[in-house]
Design a protein around this motif. Structure first.
Motif, PDB file in Angstrom:
ATOM      1  N   THR A 189       1.188  -3.071   7.546  1.00  0.00           N
ATOM      2  CA  THR A 189       0.434  -3.031   6.293  1.00  0.00           C
ATOM      3  C   THR A 189       1.309  -3.085   5.044  1.00  0.00           C
ATOM      4  O   THR A 189       0.796  -3.275   3.946  1.00  0.00           O
ATOM      5  CB  THR A 189      -0.433  -1.766   6.230  1.00  0.00           C
ATOM      6  N   ARG A 190       2.620  -2.897   5.178  1.00  0.00           N
ATOM      7  CA  ARG A 190       3.457  -2.884   3.974  1.00  0.00           C
ATOM      8  C   ARG A 190       4.899  -3.197   4.314  1.00  0.00           C
ATOM      9  O   ARG A 190       5.329  -3.042   5.455  1.00  0.00           O
ATOM     10  CB  ARG A 190       3.401  -1.521   3.264  1.00  0.00           C
ATOM     11  N   ILE A 191       5.610  -3.648   3.292  1.00  0.00           N
ATOM     12  CA  ILE A 191       7.055  -3.804   3.375  1.00  0.00           C
ATOM     13  C   ILE A 191       7.680  -2.897   2.312  1.00  0.00           C
ATOM     14  O   ILE A 191       6.985  -2.330   1.470  1.00  0.00           O
ATOM     15  CB  ILE A 191       7.488  -5.267   3.162  1.00  0.00           C
ATOM     16  N   GLY A 192       8.984  -2.746   2.367  1.00  0.00           N
ATOM     17  CA  GLY A 192       9.650  -1.922   1.366  1.00  0.00           C
ATOM     18  C   GLY A 192      10.435  -0.771   1.931  1.00  0.00           C
ATOM     19  O   GLY A 192      11.191  -0.125   1.208  1.00  0.00           O
ATOM     20  N   GLU A 204       6.647   9.282  -5.931  1.00  0.00           N
ATOM     21  CA  GLU A 204       7.544   8.560  -5.042  1.00  0.00           C
ATOM     22  C   GLU A 204       7.537   9.246  -3.682  1.00  0.00           C
ATOM     23  O   GLU A 204       7.984  10.381  -3.547  1.00  0.00           O
ATOM     24  CB  GLU A 204       8.961   8.541  -5.626  1.00  0.00           C
ATOM     25  N   GLU A 241       9.083  -6.037  11.342  1.00  0.00           N
ATOM     26  CA  GLU A 241       8.703  -4.799  10.664  1.00  0.00           C
ATOM     27  C   GLU A 241       7.628  -4.089  11.481  1.00  0.00           C
ATOM     28  O   GLU A 241       6.614  -4.690  11.849  1.00  0.00           O
ATOM     29  CB  GLU A 241       8.193  -5.101   9.250  1.00  0.00           C
ATOM     30  N   LEU A 245       8.412   3.633  -1.626  1.00  0.00           N
ATOM     31  CA  LEU A 245       6.960   3.742  -1.571  1.00  0.00           C
ATOM     32  C   LEU A 245       6.471   4.523  -2.785  1.00  0.00           C
ATOM     33  O   LEU A 245       6.578   5.746  -2.839  1.00  0.00           O
ATOM     34  CB  LEU A 245       6.506   4.427  -0.280  1.00  0.00           C
ATOM     35  N   THR A 246       5.955   3.804  -3.758  1.00  0.00           N
ATOM     36  CA  THR A 246       5.394   4.403  -4.961  1.00  0.00           C
ATOM     37  C   THR A 246       3.870   4.391  -4.853  1.00  0.00           C
ATOM     38  O   THR A 246       3.277   3.351  -4.579  1.00  0.00           O
ATOM     39  CB  THR A 246       5.830   3.622  -6.215  1.00  0.00           C
ATOM     40  N   GLN A 247       3.257   5.543  -5.064  1.00  0.00           N
ATOM     41  CA  GLN A 247       1.807   5.636  -4.962  1.00  0.00           C
ATOM     42  C   GLN A 247       1.225   6.302  -6.204  1.00  0.00           C
ATOM     43  O   GLN A 247       1.791   7.273  -6.711  1.00  0.00           O
ATOM     44  CB  GLN A 247       1.398   6.432  -3.716  1.00  0.00           C
ATOM     45  N   ASN A 261       5.637  -1.636  10.563  1.00  0.00           N
ATOM     46  CA  ASN A 261       4.427  -1.304   9.812  1.00  0.00           C
ATOM     47  C   ASN A 261       3.719  -2.600   9.409  1.00  0.00           C
ATOM     48  O   ASN A 261       4.245  -3.369   8.595  1.00  0.00           O
ATOM     49  CB  ASN A 261       4.799  -0.488   8.565  1.00  0.00           C
TER      50      ASN A 261
END
Length: 253
Positions: free
Chosen positions: A76-79, A97, A72, A83-85, A74
């Motif tokens: 700092t994150r997976i998914g 979203e 991956e 990406l929900t913030q 990135n």
């Protein structure tokens, strides 16, 4: 073509007539098993830790693989595209979203894995007309209250589109397009051959056309759905603004 007897809540895709929900329901355990001679020695690389990559890694491990690495970019994150913030820390239920926004119930494979791993989701998407909505058209704002018909300005295109979904369309030249609702009913009744024949009429007519040109053909002919011809200079813009689902069709044009 025959659907499995247990198939109740999922539908095959009209293009392929393959039902992933039925397949996953049949595979109550692992989707498959790797031969013993390669399960332990195979070195498997998966590029991307989006949901597809994570599912692939999970199923490979369940099938017996032991050396699976997910790469991956990135750190700092997976998914992936998910990406929900939160919008405001004081209101944690207000979410935005930033990637993929909605997944319809037809995404049976996605919900299968969400349920398997206990990932929560909501089934009430804030579609226009489902929740209070404000539509902006040519500098004016129009209120569309939940459960009501769209604002009166959109009556003609709303009626025409709903008529098309319900009744299909008779095109100039004699071509009759079956109603989309009818094709869905055929899929639910497991009459896949009939559904495929109906869908083929759309492919034959619009296989090389854009969405916009197809809408023009359907709604500006002599016998448009709903009985009222759409005007290119106004009604196509109104329809593009209104759309269905999560927003207008204008970007699709």
């Amino acid at each position: 073509m025959h659907a499995p007897g247990f198939l109740r809540n999922t539908l095959p895709y009209i293009d392929t007539l393959y039902d992933y929900g039925a397949f996953l329901a049949r595979a109550s355990g692992r989707l498959g098993v790797l031969p013993a001679e390669c399960a332990y020695d195979a070195r498997i690389a998966i590029v991307g830790a989006g949901i597809s990559g994570l599912v692939a890694a999970s199923e490979l491990l369940r099938a017996g693989a032991r050396r699976v690495v997910v790469f991956e970019a990135n750190p700092t994150r997976i998914g992936g595209r998910l990406l929900t913030q939160p919008i405001n820390p004081d209101h944690p239920r207000l979410l935005a979203e930033m990637g993929a926004m909605r997944f319809p119930p037809s995404q049976a494979a996605l919900y299968h894995y969400l349920n398997r791993f206990g990932i929560d989701s909501t089934f009430r998407f804030p579609n226009p007309g489902v929740v209070d909505t404000e539509i902006h058209y040519q500098g004016r704002a129009y209120r569309w209250m939940a459960g009501d018909a769209p604002p009166a300005l959109f009556d003609s295109v709303d009626h025409g589109w709903r008529s098309f979904i319900r009744d299909g369309a008779q095109l100039d030249g004699g071509v009759r397009l079956p109603a989309p609702a009818e094709l869905t009913a055929l899929l639910r009744a497991h009459r896949y051959d009939d559904a495929q024949r109906g869908w083929q009429q759309y492919i034959d007519k619009f296989g090389d056309a854009s969405f916009y040109s197809a809408i023009v053909t359907i709604f500006t002919g002599a016998t448009p759905p709903g009985g009222e011809r759409w005007r290119k200079d106004k009604d196509l813009r109104l329809f593009g603004t209104l759309g269905i689902g999560s927003g207008g069709f204008q970007p699709v044009y």
